[in-house]
Scaffold this active site. Structure first.
Site, mmCIF file in Angstrom:
data_model
loop_
_atom_site.group_PDB
_atom_site.id
_atom_site.type_symbol
_atom_site.label_atom_id
_atom_site.label_comp_id
_atom_site.label_asym_id
_atom_site.label_seq_id
_atom_site.Cartn_x
_atom_site.Cartn_y
_atom_site.Cartn_z
ATOM 1 N N GLU A 1 -24.560 82.844 -26.339
ATOM 2 C CA GLU A 1 -25.040 83.540 -25.146
ATOM 3 C C GLU A 1 -25.586 82.527 -24.138
ATOM 4 O OE1 GLU A 1 -26.264 87.742 -27.352
ATOM 5 O OE2 GLU A 1 -27.809 86.585 -26.293
ATOM 6 N N GLU B 1 -19.368 74.275 -31.622
ATOM 7 C CA GLU B 1 -19.300 74.557 -33.060
ATOM 8 C C GLU B 1 -20.326 73.731 -33.830
ATOM 9 O OE1 GLU B 1 -16.166 76.097 -34.710
ATOM 10 O OE2 GLU B 1 -14.888 76.240 -32.960
#
Length: 391
Positions: A140, A370
């Protein structure tokens, strides 16, 4: 065809592969070099991919979308074969490997591992064929490394769920047909398979990037997005679900980064041999040979680590902390290889006539997505000491 370009395969890494693995690598390399390599520098410069849906369909025809999953039209190939695929795709561009990673190891894997049978049947065959595109909504605007703080929420409303919130830096987002969305609920964090045609769902492509420019990156917004009960993942609760998916995708990054490194190493080697200064090839100077030797050494070590982790994954013994070892080491060393290659090419190293600056810029993103360097360092630190230093 060697695992590496023949000029940089001093360690004989190709001998570690079997015939099936070589065949997969050959097929992916052939497609990547003919269909993508001639155009990707232009895509990067313009910040757009021509006909991305068409490219996804071609990758589906090749059989690489969700290739390590079984059933539902997926190829059911090995982790090693998937790793080699990521290697060859990122040897062309990190953005193309990201497209395949997000489709197969994040969106498809989440649906395959956690989705209802109805959701699996609806989406996985089409996604494997490249007829449908998926994205994975976890990050987000204000919550990246700490997804537990996400503010996207889903609430029950009769037999439906209603989702509100936003996601940021979402690969494939604006071309996706289905979005895997993770949201806070009264029952903890839960996952949803959200058709992007649902009223209230919107995706806007993020522009002005100087990295991963040959990749579609989007911001997702959900305003009273209503989905039926069968869209929620029935069993998984908490961060274990999305983190399991991330570990799956990080494995591909371990291999992919070495593809970018291989391209930059082979480019620098060719350039150093062909480029003359002071009456002799640049490759004939000791300082250049030291650079090339160090690059080769780190490349071989990274490849051996990737291969070891792949064999463990195929054996069912790979652990999350081991994936962090691979991601942290291989992306960091691949970036250093690309930076060193840039110095060997001198001013030409910043030109898109050569692939080096493009790979270097791309890996700046791969270094932090990631899982940042800091997060993987702490994962490894916890595995070594047994002490959680995240907070």
């Amino acid at each position: 065809m060697d695992l590496n370009d023949a000029a940089v395969d001093l360690a004989g890494l190709d001998e570690l592969l079997n015939d099936d693995e070589r065949d997969v690598q050959r097929a992916v390399r052939t497609m990547a070099q003919s269909r993508i390599a001639p155009y990707v520098a232009d895509w990067f410069e313009r910040g757009t991919v021509d006909d991305p849906r068409g490219l996804v369909r071609e990758l589906g025809e090749l059989g690489v979308l969700g290739m390590h999953l079984t059933g539902y039209g997926c190829a059911g190939l090995s982790a090693t074969e998937y790793g080699l695929t990521c290697l060859e795709l990122e040897a062309v561009d990190s953005g193309i490997r990201s497209l395949v990673s997000v489709q197969g190891s994040l969106a498809m894997y989440a649906l395959w591992r956690f989705g209802s049978e109805e959701v699996k049947t609806q989406w996985l065959p089409a996604m494997a064929a490249g007829d449908a595109v998926g994205c994975f909504g976890l990050t987000e605007p204000d919550h990246g490394s700490d997804p537990s703080g996400m503010t996207t929420r889903a609430r029950r409303d009769g037999s439906d769920w209603v989702i509100n919130g936003g996601k940021m830096w979402i690969t494939n987002g604006s071309i996706a047909d289905v979005a895997v969305i993770w949201a806070q609920t009264d029952e903890g964090i839960r996952g949803f398979a959200v058709p992007t045609s649902t009223p209230g769902f919107s995706a806007v492509e993020i522009r002005h990037k100087l990295s991963l420019r040959a990749s579609i990156t989007s911001e997702l917004t959900m305003d009273e997005v209503r989905v039926p009960e069968e869209c929620v993942f029935p069993e998984v609760r908490g961060l274990g679900g999305p983190l399991t998916c991330l570990a799956e995708a990080r494995f591909g990054v371990v291999w992919g980064a070495m593809g970018a490194a291989r391209t930059c190493l082979s480019t620098a080697l060719r350039y150093a041999v062909e480029r003359s200064q002071f009456g002799r090839p640049v490759a004939g100077f000791q300082l250049t040979q030291q650079k090339l030797a160090d690059m080769e050494l780190e490349y071989v070590k990274g490849m051996l680590l990737a291969m070891h982790l792949a064999r463990r994954k195929d054996a069912g013994t790979l652990r999350s902390a081991q994936v962090s070892l691979g991601k942290l080491n291989n992306v960091r060393e691949a970036l250093e290889i690309c930076r060193t290659a840039r110095t060997i090419l001198g001013a030409n190293g910043i030109s898109l006539e050569y692939p080096v600056i493009r790979h270097m810029n791309n890996l700046e993103s791969v270094l932090t997505y990631e899982g940042t360097v800091e997060m993987h360092t702490l994962v490894i630190g916890k595995a070594l000491t047994g002490i959680d230093a995240f907070r």
